[in-house]
Design an enzyme around this catalytic site. Structure first.
Site, PDB file in Angstrom:
ATOM      1  CG  ASN A  13       2.062  -4.219  -3.683  1.00  0.00           C
ATOM      2  OD1 ASN A  13       2.016  -3.979  -2.489  1.00  0.00           O
ATOM      3  ND2 ASN A  13       1.756  -5.415  -4.149  1.00  0.00           N
ATOM      4  CG  ASN A  66      -1.010 -12.634   0.480  1.00  0.00           C
ATOM      5  OD1 ASN A  66      -0.974 -11.423   0.256  1.00  0.00           O
ATOM      6  ND2 ASN A  66      -0.364 -13.184   1.487  1.00  0.00           N
ATOM      7  CB  CYS A  75      -1.910  -4.845   2.083  1.00  0.00           C
ATOM      8  SG  CYS A  75      -1.102  -4.392   0.526  1.00  0.00           S
ATOM      9  CG  ASN A 195       5.110  -9.922   4.770  1.00  0.00           C
ATOM     10  OD1 ASN A 195       4.648 -10.329   3.718  1.00  0.00           O
ATOM     11  ND2 ASN A 195       4.334  -9.684   5.833  1.00  0.00           N
ATOM     12  CD  GLU A 213       4.187  -7.811  -0.394  1.00  0.00           C
ATOM     13  OE1 GLU A 213       3.118  -8.031   0.207  1.00  0.00           O
ATOM     14  OE2 GLU A 213       4.303  -6.922  -1.255  1.00  0.00           O
ATOM     15  CB  CYS A 222       6.204  -4.522   0.671  1.00  0.00           C
ATOM     16  SG  CYS A 222       5.378  -5.163   2.147  1.00  0.00           S
ATOM     17  N   GLY A 223       4.301  -1.621   1.363  1.00  0.00           N
ATOM     18  CA  GLY A 223       4.152  -0.500   2.282  1.00  0.00           C
ATOM     19  C   GLY A 223       4.453  -0.862   3.725  1.00  0.00           C
ATOM     20  CB  THR A 224       3.263  -3.526   6.038  1.00  0.00           C
ATOM     21  OG1 THR A 224       3.394  -4.618   5.119  1.00  0.00           O
ATOM     22  CG2 THR A 224       1.809  -3.091   6.124  1.00  0.00           C
TER      23      THR A 224
END
Length: 293
Positions: A13, A66, A75, A195, A213, A222-224
């Site tokens: 990412n 973004n 993020c 997302n 996303e 994607c961490g979240t």
């Protein structure tokens, strides 16, 4: 005027990171979109901006944009890169910092090996907190049935500082992430867009995940999204509460830990790619737009 930047990534990412503590730059959606272009600009999933804090109890302000120029609340992969960046630039000598975001305060802790642990805060699941406002709610326990272009889709919703929909699938390799992700991301039931995560549960401590996303499309990680998926899995009893869950994404794996009532803790690696400079006026002029200065 030349602006220094650093290219980084967290599990693929990728980010452009700009220090606006020691530099000055007017960021516009037009400039951000041009910088995000992978052919004519720098290219990135998100732009991360380090700014001086606006309140006394934090170390920095953390802003995220973004590639379409929109500013977003959170993020997770970017947060880890943010922590490593401020250390490398000697903007902070702390191993534990607090940063303010659009969605609240994050605590970031670094080690000596490039890994960062992020206190992501408590997940929220109520529709109004996502926000999720379908015309008619069809709900079975915690799952919602949403009409997506004439097809009912079962999904779960969670807010990890930004909105997420989570869909449990049998195999992420065969899931139609592009078509379904795009349709749900901009569905009227999600007024701020969303997302969309596609989660395959491998066992009680391992999931595989793909994320479409908001404002970007499918990314390597994607961490979240990983936090939202794991929290959903624990809430539904598919995953072990309070244990480290391996969230396996295309770009690599994150370790997520959560117990209901507490913050979600995310740990993962970061990487520096390169450093460079760019001319904001040059970028704008190249596109035939009026220079910023």
């Amino acid at each position: 005027m030349l602006i220094e930047f650093t290219k980084m990534h967290g599990l693929g990412n990728d980010f452009m990171v700009i220090d606006l503590v020691t530099q000055r730059l007017e960021l516009t959606p037009e400039l951000i979109t041009l910088l995000a272009d992978r052919n004519l600009g720098i290219g990135f999933d998100q732009l991360l901006v380090v700014e001086p804090p606006m309140r006394p109890d934090v170390d920095f302000r953390y802003r995220i944009f973004n590639s379409d120029g929109s500013e977003v609340e959170q993020c997770g992969n970017g947060a880890r890169c943010f922590a490593r960046f401020v250390q490398a630039r000697k903007l902070s000598f702390k191993q534990r910092i607090r940063v303010e975001t659009k969605s609240g305060i994050l605590t970031l802790s670094t080690d000596n090996y490039g890994w960062v642990e992020v206190d992501m805060g408590k997940p929220r699941f109520e529709p109004a907190e996502i926000p999720f406002t379908p015309k008619a709610i069809t709900k079975i326990q915690n799952a919602y049935h949403l009409d997506v272009e004439g097809t009912p889709v079962q999904l779960y919703v969670a807010n990890m500082g930004n909105p997420h929909a989570v869909i449990k699938v049998d195999d992420i390799l065969t899931a139609d992430v592009e078509k379904l992700g795009k349709a749900i991301e901009s569905h009227p039931a999600f007024p701020e867009r969303v997302n969309v995560g596609f989660m395959q549960v491998m066992n009680q401590r391992h999931i595989r995940l793909r994320v479409y996303e908001r404002g970007v499309g499918e990314t390597q990680a994607c961490g979240t999204g990983a936090c939202a998926a794991v929290a959903t899995g624990i809430r539904e009893g598919w995953l072990d509460e309070g244990e480290e869950i391996r969230a396996q994404l295309y770009g690599g794996s994150l370790l997520i830990r959560w117990s209901p009532g507490y913050s979600v803790m995310m740990t993962g690696p970061t990487a520096f790619v390169y450093e460079g400079v760019f001319s904001p006026d040059g970028i704008m002029a190249q596109a035939g737009l009026k220079p910023l200065s």
